[in-house]
Design a protein around this motif. Structure first.
Motif, PDB file in Angstrom:
ATOM      1  N   ARG A   1       0.769  -1.180   0.078  1.00 23.99           N
ATOM      2  CA  ARG A   1      -0.078   0.225   0.047  1.00 23.99           C
ATOM      3  C   ARG A   1       0.881   1.374   0.066  1.00 23.99           C
ATOM      4  N   ARG A   2       1.833   1.477   0.812  1.00 22.27           N
ATOM      5  CA  ARG A   2       2.766   2.508   0.814  1.00 22.27           C
ATOM      6  C   ARG A   2       3.499   2.619  -0.490  1.00 22.27           C
ATOM      7  N   ALA A   3       3.726   1.522  -1.100  1.00 25.23           N
ATOM      8  CA  ALA A   3       4.790   1.532  -2.347  1.00 25.23           C
ATOM      9  C   ALA A   3       3.679   2.237  -3.685  1.00 25.23           C
ATOM     10  N   VAL A   4       2.534   2.069  -3.465  1.00 18.09           N
ATOM     11  CA  VAL A   4       1.596   2.933  -4.555  1.00 18.09           C
ATOM     12  C   VAL A   4       0.987   4.159  -3.995  1.00 18.09           C
ATOM     13  N   TYR A   5       0.942   4.493  -2.823  1.00 16.72           N
ATOM     14  CA  TYR A   5       0.192   5.565  -2.658  1.00 16.72           C
ATOM     15  C   TYR A   5       0.689   6.933  -3.430  1.00 16.72           C
ATOM     16  N   ASP A   6       1.870   6.985  -3.694  1.00 17.91           N
ATOM     17  CA  ASP A   6       2.292   8.105  -4.283  1.00 17.91           C
ATOM     18  C   ASP A   6       1.730   8.232  -5.774  1.00 17.91           C
ATOM     19  N   ASP A   7       1.306   7.192  -6.551  1.00 18.15           N
ATOM     20  CA  ASP A   7       0.933   6.744  -7.652  1.00 18.15           C
ATOM     21  C   ASP A   7      -0.562   7.447  -7.581  1.00 18.15           C
ATOM     22  N   PHE A   8      -1.421   7.019  -6.400  1.00 16.12           N
ATOM     23  CA  PHE A   8      -2.619   7.309  -6.301  1.00 16.12           C
ATOM     24  C   PHE A   8      -2.886   9.057  -6.027  1.00 16.12           C
ATOM     25  N   VAL A   9      -2.111   9.508  -5.477  1.00 19.74           N
ATOM     26  CA  VAL A   9      -1.778  10.951  -5.308  1.00 19.74           C
ATOM     27  C   VAL A   9      -1.609  11.978  -6.657  1.00 19.74           C
ATOM     28  N   SER A  10      -0.614  11.136  -7.258  1.00 20.26           N
ATOM     29  CA  SER A  10      -0.358  11.809  -8.584  1.00 20.26           C
ATOM     30  C   SER A  10      -1.579  11.744  -9.388  1.00 20.26           C
ATOM     31  N   VAL A  11      -2.279  10.486  -9.582  1.00 27.07           N
ATOM     32  CA  VAL A  11      -3.610  10.495 -10.485  1.00 27.07           C
ATOM     33  C   VAL A  11      -4.325  11.659 -10.174  1.00 27.07           C
ATOM     34  N   GLN A  12      -4.789  11.812  -8.626  1.00 29.56           N
ATOM     35  CA  GLN A  12      -5.608  12.751  -8.378  1.00 29.56           C
ATOM     36  C   GLN A  12      -5.092  14.158  -8.759  1.00 29.56           C
ATOM     37  N   ARG A  13      -3.749  14.638  -8.621  1.00 25.84           N
ATOM     38  CA  ARG A  13      -3.120  15.741  -8.668  1.00 25.84           C
ATOM     39  C   ARG A  13      -3.383  16.067 -10.307  1.00 25.84           C
ATOM     40  N   THR A  14      -3.306  15.123 -11.250  1.00 27.82           N
ATOM     41  CA  THR A  14      -3.528  15.167 -12.686  1.00 27.82           C
ATOM     42  C   THR A  14      -4.673  15.686 -12.853  1.00 27.82           C
ATOM     43  N   VAL A  15      -5.771  15.127 -12.384  1.00 28.54           N
ATOM     44  CA  VAL A  15      -7.159  15.454 -12.635  1.00 28.54           C
ATOM     45  C   VAL A  15      -7.530  16.940 -12.236  1.00 28.54           C
ATOM     46  N   VAL A  16      -6.870  17.085 -10.974  1.00 34.08           N
ATOM     47  CA  VAL A  16      -7.337  18.391 -10.329  1.00 34.08           C
ATOM     48  C   VAL A  16      -6.505  19.423 -11.188  1.00 34.08           C
TER      49      VAL A  16
ATOM     50  N   ILE B   1      -2.309  -2.659  -9.605  1.00 34.34           N
ATOM     51  CA  ILE B   1      -2.661  -2.730 -11.187  1.00 34.34           C
ATOM     52  C   ILE B   1      -3.374  -1.536 -11.632  1.00 34.34           C
ATOM     53  N   VAL B   2      -4.109  -1.036 -11.029  1.00 35.22           N
ATOM     54  CA  VAL B   2      -4.934   0.072 -11.586  1.00 35.22           C
ATOM     55  C   VAL B   2      -4.285   1.176 -11.737  1.00 35.22           C
ATOM     56  N   VAL B   3      -3.375   1.643 -10.645  1.00 38.65           N
ATOM     57  CA  VAL B   3      -2.328   2.655 -11.138  1.00 38.65           C
ATOM     58  C   VAL B   3      -1.356   2.608 -12.161  1.00 38.65           C
ATOM     59  N   LYS B   4      -0.973   1.326 -12.230  1.00 35.88           N
ATOM     60  CA  LYS B   4      -0.047   1.174 -13.616  1.00 35.88           C
ATOM     61  C   LYS B   4      -0.690   1.438 -14.725  1.00 35.88           C
ATOM     62  N   ALA B   5      -2.060   0.930 -14.757  1.00 38.69           N
ATOM     63  CA  ALA B   5      -2.583   0.929 -16.252  1.00 38.69           C
ATOM     64  C   ALA B   5      -3.061   2.589 -16.395  1.00 38.69           C
ATOM     65  N   LEU B   6      -2.999   3.272 -15.280  1.00 36.05           N
ATOM     66  CA  LEU B   6      -3.457   4.765 -15.518  1.00 36.05           C
ATOM     67  C   LEU B   6      -2.045   5.658 -16.000  1.00 36.05           C
ATOM     68  N   ASN B   7      -0.907   4.944 -16.150  1.00 37.22           N
ATOM     69  CA  ASN B   7       0.211   5.777 -16.478  1.00 37.22           C
ATOM     70  C   ASN B   7       0.074   6.562 -17.829  1.00 37.22           C
ATOM     71  N   ARG B   8      -0.293   5.958 -18.918  1.00 42.21           N
ATOM     72  CA  ARG B   8      -0.315   6.449 -20.015  1.00 42.21           C
ATOM     73  C   ARG B   8      -1.452   7.573 -20.294  1.00 42.21           C
ATOM     74  N   PRO B   9      -2.603   7.132 -19.915  1.00 44.21           N
ATOM     75  CA  PRO B   9      -3.590   8.450 -19.824  1.00 44.21           C
ATOM     76  C   PRO B   9      -3.107   9.563 -18.948  1.00 44.21           C
ATOM     77  N   GLN B  10      -2.710   9.483 -17.969  1.00 39.36           N
ATOM     78  CA  GLN B  10      -2.265  10.363 -17.188  1.00 39.36           C
ATOM     79  C   GLN B  10      -1.220  11.321 -17.748  1.00 39.36           C
ATOM     80  N   GLN B  11      -0.279  10.524 -18.463  1.00 39.97           N
ATOM     81  CA  GLN B  11       0.695  11.164 -19.139  1.00 39.97           C
ATOM     82  C   GLN B  11       0.156  12.253 -20.273  1.00 39.97           C
TER      83      GLN B  11
END
Lengths: 271, 153
Positions: free
Chosen positions: A63-78, B76-86
């Motif tokens: 969970r800790r390993a992917v947390y930054d990615d969760f945040v960055s997805v949100q940041r992109t949308v925001v 897996i979800v966040v990995k799949a989001l890499n490209r659209p996010q880019q």
């Protein structure tokens, strides 16, 4: 010359687009719930058996390993929504105001002996600026962004929805882990000397169950919000050709007000 | 897109498996609670209590397994989001650039305002500063025309 003023004020209003984008940029709850997902282990740890603790620690690392990615997805949308809001912003009205000023200034100067060619230059300039505004440079930019961005934005929001669902399910198991022991141990503790412990356990149980009950609502609200953002952007995408239409404007205004309501509901009951 | 869908179908499978483990844990819990309820106020024997605790331990382990799988699915979800996010990031950057250009249009009118002041000076015979300002404006106009020639996007 005075027609210019009328011309400039007939430009399409992107106010509803801006309001929708602003409300979407707030994306209530997702960040906080990501944070909670990351912190699962710290909360459940006191309740775990040694064997469960071993598994829990492995999961904690994941969970800790992917947390930054969760945040960055949100940041992109925001960031996307904030930029869309700026793009649909009222800079255009500033322009109109300056055009007005230009008309007035020109009149004043025409009386103060400005040469004919200067007046001609002013006039040409004013015409051009009016054309730039009327041609809807901003409107077209909004169009481009929404049209080109919709598919990927929908994928990101969809991903965030899935993540929020996974957070909620993880939270459900955490809740049952925390409360489960009391379900069993309280009925087992019937001796007189257990009374104080049982009382403390019951108080703890009540406070924990109400904490989790409030949380359930937050997962629900966060998902509702994401769905509104997704639907609103889709609606915007479908109506790019007619952003000044009454129907799309009121639809976007409704999405924005729904999002604000969700946001307020979230702020009413912080964790 | 293919890889993305692949990733998403994995998510669905992993999540479904985790759901099943969670449901098993729920079933075990329900079973223990039923045993306890059946006893009513009568005390349970040590053996029965030990069995209930062992089942609770199994339930807890199942929940940990399930949560491990939910964490896997989330990865897996966040990995799949890499490209659209880019792509969304690129679009956002492009839009920010357009905002800068719109600000430039604002600058043009700003210049005009300055020019109008100079126009006042022109009335007193100082034509040279006006011509200089006009030159500046015509440069700005070229920039504006350039943006018009290449409309947004």
């Amino acid at each position: 010359m005075f027609l210019l003023v009328g011309c400039a004020s007939t430009t399409i209003s992107l106010q509803e687009v801006r309001e929708f984008a602003d409300a979407s940029a707030k994306l209530g709850g997702y960040g906080e719930l990501s944070n909670r997902f990351r912190g699962t282990y710290a909360r459940e740890q006191p309740y775990l058996s040694p064997a469960a603790d071993l598994l829990a620690r492995e999961t904690d690392v994941k969970r800790r390993a992917v947390y930054d990615d969760f945040v960055s997805v949100q940041r992109t949308v925001v960031l996307y929504m904030q930029t869309l809001s700026l793009l649909a912003g009222d800079a255009r009205y500033d322009l109109s105001a300056q055009i007005d000023e230009l008309g007035n200034g020109l009149k004043a100067n025409a009386e103060s002996g400005l040469e004919q060619r200067h007046v001609a230059a002013y006039t040409g300039l004013t015409r051009l600026l009016t054309r730039v505004i009327a041609s809807g440079y901003q409107g077209r930019s909004v169009e481009t962004m929404v049209r080109d961005g919709d598919a990927d934005l929908q994928t990101l929001i969809d991903g965030m929805l899935t993540l929020t669902r996974l957070y909620a399910k993880t939270n459900e198991n955490e809740k049952k882990t925390v409360l489960g022991m009391f379900d069993i141990e309280i009925p087992f503790s019937k001796k007189a000397q257990d009374r104080m412990l049982v009382t403390l356990a019951k108080v703890h149980y009540m406070s924990k169950s109400s904490e989790y009950r409030l949380l359930d609502r937050r997962y629900d609200l966060a998902q509702q919000g994401l769905i509104k953002v997704s639907q609103g952007h889709k609606k915007l995408r479908e109506n790019l050709a007619n952003l000044s239409g009454l129907e799309i404007r009121s639809a976007l205004a409704k999405f924005a007000s729904d999002l604000r309501m969700i946001h307020n509901a979230m702020n009413d009951k912080p964790i | 897109m293919q890889a993305q869908q692949q990733g998403l179908s994995n998510v669905a499978q992993v999540e479904a498996l985790a759901d099943q483990l969670s449901a098993c844990a729920d079933a075990i819990h329900a079973r223990v609670m039923k045993d306890i309820a059946r006893h009513g106020d009568a005390p349970m024997s040590d053996k029965e209590q030990a069995l209930a605790r062992a089942l609770l331990e199994d339930e807890m382990l199942l929940r940990q397994r399930a949560n491990g799988l939910y964490a896997d699915a989330a990865s897996i979800v966040v990995k799949a989001l890499n490209r659209p996010q880019q792509h969304v990031m690129e679009l956002t950057a492009a839009a920010a650039e357009k905002i800068r250009k719109i600000a430039l249009l604002g600058d043009v009118t700003g210049l005009v305002a300055g020019l109008l002041l100079l126009g006042g000076a022109a009335a007193t015979g100082q034509v040279a500063p006006i011509l200089l300002a006009l030159k500046k404006i015509s440069d700005q106009l070229k920039a504006v025309e350039l943006h018009r020639a290449k409309p947004a996007g």
